[in-house]
Scaffold this motif. Structure first.
Motif, short mmCIF file in Angstrom:
data_model
loop_
_atom_site.label_atom_id
_atom_site.label_comp_id
_atom_site.label_asym_id
_atom_site.label_seq_id
_atom_site.Cartn_x
_atom_site.Cartn_y
_atom_site.Cartn_z
N VAL A 776 0.86 -1.17 0.00
CA VAL A 776 0.00 0.00 0.00
C VAL A 776 0.90 1.22 0.00
O VAL A 776 1.68 1.43 0.92
CB VAL A 776 -0.93 0.00 1.22
N VAL A 795 -7.18 4.29 -2.01
CA VAL A 795 -6.02 3.47 -1.68
C VAL A 795 -5.26 3.17 -2.96
O VAL A 795 -5.86 2.73 -3.95
CB VAL A 795 -6.42 2.16 -0.99
N VAL A 797 -2.43 0.67 -4.46
CA VAL A 797 -1.79 -0.61 -4.19
C VAL A 797 -0.87 -0.96 -5.35
O VAL A 797 -1.25 -0.78 -6.52
CB VAL A 797 -2.83 -1.72 -3.98
N VAL A 809 -7.83 -5.91 -0.08
CA VAL A 809 -7.48 -4.59 0.46
C VAL A 809 -8.54 -4.21 1.49
O VAL A 809 -9.72 -4.06 1.16
CB VAL A 809 -7.39 -3.53 -0.64
N GLN A 829 -13.75 -2.91 2.50
CA GLN A 829 -12.90 -3.94 1.92
C GLN A 829 -13.12 -3.99 0.42
O GLN A 829 -14.22 -3.75 -0.08
CB GLN A 829 -13.21 -5.30 2.56
N SER A 831 -10.97 -5.91 -3.42
CA SER A 831 -9.91 -6.78 -3.92
C SER A 831 -9.35 -6.20 -5.20
O SER A 831 -10.04 -5.45 -5.91
CB SER A 831 -10.43 -8.21 -4.14
N ALA A 860 -4.95 1.52 5.52
CA ALA A 860 -5.29 0.44 4.60
C ALA A 860 -4.24 -0.65 4.70
O ALA A 860 -3.06 -0.38 5.00
CB ALA A 860 -5.41 0.96 3.18
N HIS A 861 -4.66 -1.90 4.42
CA HIS A 861 -3.75 -3.05 4.49
C HIS A 861 -4.09 -4.01 3.36
O HIS A 861 -5.26 -4.27 3.07
CB HIS A 861 -3.92 -3.76 5.84
N ALA A 862 -3.04 -4.54 2.69
CA ALA A 862 -3.22 -5.49 1.59
C ALA A 862 -2.66 -6.84 2.00
O ALA A 862 -1.56 -6.92 2.56
CB ALA A 862 -2.52 -4.98 0.33
N ASP A 875 2.93 -3.81 3.77
CA ASP A 875 1.55 -4.25 3.50
C ASP A 875 0.52 -3.21 3.91
O ASP A 875 -0.58 -3.17 3.35
CB ASP A 875 1.25 -5.55 4.25
#
Length: 886
Positions: A776, A795, A797, A809, A829, A831, A860-862, A875
């Motif tokens: 991210v 976000v 990515v 995500v 959330q 993807s 945010a987190h992937a 991430d």
């Protein structure tokens, strides 16, 4: 203003504005006593008409014309002596009476020229038999008491105990002569850092920290010794030396030695200050550093360079550990093992538990490997332990040293919350008596379990103890999971009884249950000083330079951030910039930089002022400083927060070039070759020749992993020019993982400190392996969002892995600037599927299901399902702060 830089800034202020502290005062020449200047010391000249120095027995039957009469006619002493050393005083005593006799002659030290028996006794001698009218000069060896220093008056008394009847009792003393007793230095080599293994005749460097722990300023010499045994003496072999090192009392200086040893074998090396006893010191037995065993030859040497573990972990937790093992020897080492053990911390407890062991691959000379793994703590008792990592635990591999193979950290096992206060930030520095004010308190839980309920207190007082003060506000909060939260606490200022300025403090405690916090010492924190009442408060929050290295006299762009934390607009003010030497931040007067003009600032407003500073002409480590309202022209609520100190800038002539950019693949396979491009610019005021440019892979903690054999030279550049240099490398590392690709300028033998070496480098992340790596790179949301209402989170990515992949995500609202997916609030959330090196910006529909009025940050987190990501550090990302309204 912090005391560490106050005198340096004061010296500069007086230079810039000599009348800032009031009208000038003419200096008056000091008085002279007995023909010797007192050098401006606070003494007085007076006529010593005192009563006799001792009470005599006046009942003796003797005629005045048949008595001796002892008088001190002259005293000679050196004008300056070391206070603990003996010195000679010459006293002339005469018998001015009509009868022969003898007496005692004593030497005293007094704060004024008039000598009395009550003064400090330095020594005594008999006068010898003196006939009528005779004189005698006597030499007395005097030793000053160690508790005295500065200028005293040394004089003498004849017959100080009134043992002899005399014609006159008022001429037994003479005015003292001024003698300055210097405070002694105390030279101590606090540390000496050197390699553990070197090749014969190979150049190596020793970094010694030499300090003066005494009370007197002095010059000394420092020597680097080599010995065949561990007992270093002044007549051992001197590998190198430094002379003329001036150290003020209480100050330290780092000394760099170049050394080399021809003969292979085991040698002992140490650094000694004042080895030849050229200067008297307070303590003569502490001049030697710790003795280091230095192996000279071709042999590996394993060491656990770093070990990290959580301070508190569940008894049945995963116990994640990050370990770095290095071969600091001069030869390649074979594969070996690392053993992990839990050892009881308390002396009364027993037990050593082998938790795990791991094989590590062969390491080349000066190569490191790093990994992270869960060791597990299942079945271990809930108490304090030491986690010990030992490389080559049974000595199966031959190496230079076996006594440096382990490293340990403390780990507390149990179901415990561990609270701390890490930041205290009142929203204003102008507190009105009887009014409300808000303080943002950052509270963290580094324990193994959630804190069900905590109480956060805010207090005020002028005592710097963070636990002392009048409690003015409390907030209950919970639960607090692992991580941190920024909590606004509302307090009420007492209507009366407070001084003009106070400190804002905060503390945290467990509400339920009580008494289970293992580290209560970090539960309170001292915050900033604030004022009581209205007024402006000019605060210089930071100074940043655009670069950490520069040429002497080079241009160095900088930015100064200034805020008004008060309740009244500030008038126009001036910000003085300067450089102070590291670590002597109290050096006077500093090297002045540009004076910046600050326009009037409204309450709560901040501004960034851009400028260009000129680097000092002297090589070394320097810190930029910004000082607001240098002449105190603005009346402020708080006068102690007007300055800021920046990061160290290395001023060096190793190279006037700097690396401004490095382009390279974000991931390569193990042993795969790659190409990188470095942008090099000449930021110095003169043309620069070409220099060496190398590539290396290092860990995040800056341990070496692989020095790439191919290197390039930069072209010569005129002032202001830049060039791109192509570099080639291969990812030859022991284990896959996340590293830094480092481009380095200069030759290593020309560098005088590790900090200087790092300043000449530029790094970018590089992963080595074949796994997924989604990162991210940016996250944002509207500045104001409404509770229970949908909003978009933007976000970006990127797929930094080697193939196509799909990531989930998740977006969060976090209570602080660090993302903790297990504890933060997930609000949306999506993807995304990306090919290698592809990036995409997503708009993720989010719903604010959090409390209003608190502090929140968007994050945010992937993640890629159950497949591990090669670089977990990239991430997630936290973005801007947002306000949640009802």
């Amino acid at each position: 203003m912090p005391s560490g830089i106050a005198w340096g800034l004061l010296g500069l202020a007086l230079h810039l504005a000599p009348d800032a502290l009031g009208p000038r005062t003419e200096l008056v020449a000091p008085p002279r006593v007995s023909g010797v200047s007192t050098s401006g010391l606070p003494v007085r000249s007076e006529v010593c008409n005192r009563p006799p120095p001792a009470v005599r027995d006046t009942t003796r039957a003797a005629r005045a014309d048949d008595l001796p009469d002892f008088a001190i006619t002259e005293v000679e002493a050196p004008s300056r002596v070391y206070w603990r050393g003996p010195f000679e005083v010459s006293v002339t005593v005469c018998n001015q009476g009509s009868r022969a006799g003898s007496t005692d002659v004593s030497v005293f030290a007094s704060r004024d020229p008039c000598i009395a028996k009550e003064d400090a006794l330095l020594g005594s001698v008999p006068s010898g038999w003196l006939g009528a009218g005779a004189c005698e000069s006597r030499s007395i060896t005097a030793r000053k008491d160690a508790s005295h220093s500065g200028t005293w008056f040394v004089g003498a008394l004849a017959d100080p105990e009134a043992q002899v009847a005399e014609v006159s009792e008022e001429n037994n003393s003479a005015e003292g002569v001024p003698v300055t007793f210097d405070s002694l230095p105390d030279f101590v080599v606090e540390s000496a850092t050197m390699p553990a293994v070197v090749l014969p005749d190979a150049h190596f460097q020793v970094y010694a920290l030499v300090c003066n722990r005494g009370q007197g300023d002095e010059v000394t010499s420092v020597r680097l010794y080599q010995s065949p045994d561990a007992h270093i003496e002044a007549d051992d072999v001197v590998l190198n030396y430094v002379t003329g090192l001036f150290l003020r009392a209480g100050r330290c200086e780092r000394v760099v030695f170049d050394g080399w040893i021809h003969q292979p074998g085991t040698w002992y090396v140490a650094v000694m200050a004042d080895a030849l006893n050229e200067r008297p010191e307070d303590v003569e037995s502490n001049n030697l550093s710790a003795v280091t065993t230095l192996e000279v030859g071709s042999i590996p040497d394993y060491v656990v360079a770093a070990l990290r573990a959580p301070p508190v972990e569940l008894s049945n937790g995963t116990l994640p550990v990050r370990t770095t093992v290095c071969n600091q020897g001069t030869a390649d080492g074979a594969a070996t093992q690392v053993r992990f053990q839990l050892r009881a911390s308390e002396p009364s407890a027993e037990g050593v538990l082998t938790v795990s062991s791991r094989s590590i691959p062969a390491l080349a000379s000066h190569q490191c490997t790093e990994w992270e793994e869960p060791l597990g703590s299942l079945g271990n008792a809930a108490r304090s332990w030491r986690l010990v990592a030992t490389v080559n635990p049974v000595g199966a591999q031959a190496e230079a040293h076996l006594d440096n193979n382990d490293r340990s950290v403390d780990v507390l096992l149990g179901t415990l919350a561990d609270l701390s206060v890490t930041r205290v930030a009142p929203l204003t520095h102008a507190l009105a008596p009887g009014d409300f004010f808000t303080t943002e308190v950052t509270v963290c839980n580094t324990g193994s379990t959630s804190a069900p309920a905590v109480a956060v207190h805010v207090a005020l007082s002028n005592d710097p103890d963070p636990r002392v003060g009048i409690r003015v506000g409390t907030r209950s909060f919970g639960p607090l999971g692992k991580g941190c939260a920024v909590l606004p606490v509302v307090g009420t200022v007492p209507a009366q009884g407070l001084p003009d300025t106070v400190f804002v403090k905060a503390s945290v405690e467990l509400s339920v249950p009580q008494g289970e916090d293992p580290h209560l010492e970090n539960n309170a924190l001292l915050g900033p000083e604030v004022g009581i009442g209205p007024g402006p408060d000019l605060v210089v929050t930071k100074i940043e330079t655009h670069g950490r290295v520069t040429w002497p006299g080079g241009a160095l762009p900088a930015a100064v951030s200034v805020c008004n934390r008060g309740s009244v607009q500030t008038p126009q003010a001036f910000i003085q910039t300067l450089f102070l030497p590291e670590p002597d931040l109290d050096a006077s007067p500093g090297i002045g930089g540009p004076m910046l003009t600050l326009a009037p600032l409204a309450p709560g407003a901040c501004v960034a002022l851009e400028t260009v500073m000129t680097a000092p002409l002297f090589e070394g480590a320097w810190r930029p400083v910004a000082w607001g309202d240098v002449t105190n022209a603005v009346t402020e609520l708080v006068e102690t927060n007007n300055d800021a100190v920046g990061e160290v800038v290395q001023v060096t002539q190793i190279s006037g070039l700097v690396i401004t950019d490095l382009q390279a693949p974000t991931m390569v396979r193990l042993n795969e070759s790659f190409v990188a491009t470095a942008t090099v610019c000449n930021r110095s005021p003169v043309s620069q020749p070409g220099t060496r440019l190398t590539l290396a892979l290092r860990t995040e903690d800056d341990f070496p992993v692989s020095v790439l054999s191919d290197y390039s030279g930069t072209p010569g550049l005129v002032q202001g020019d830049c060039a791109q240099v192509t570099l080639y490398g291969a990812a030859n590392v022991p284990l896959e993982g996340a590293f830094k690709l480092v481009a380095q300028l200069g030759e290593p033998w020309g560098v005088r400190s590790p900090e200087q070496w790092r300043a000449l480098a530029f790094s970018v992340p590089m992963a080595v392996g074949g796994q997924n790596d989604f990162a991210v790179t940016a996250v944002s949301a509207p500045g104001v969002i409404q509770r229970g209402v949908s909003y978009p989170t933007t976000v970006t990515v990127c797929n930094r892995g080697l193939g196509i992949g799909t990531a989930s995500v998740k977006v969060y609202l976090s209570r602080d600037e660090h993302l903790e997916p297990s504890g933060d609030v997930r609000v949306g959330q999506a993807s995304v599927t990306l090919g290698r090196s592809q990036c995409r910006t997503l708009s993720v529909l989010s719903l604010a299901t959090v409390s209003s009025g608190d502090v929140w940050y968007v994050g945010a987190h992937a993640s890629v399902g159950s497949n591990p990501d090669l670089v977990p550090a990239n991430d997630g990302r936290v973005g801007s702060r947002v306000i949640v309204t009802p």
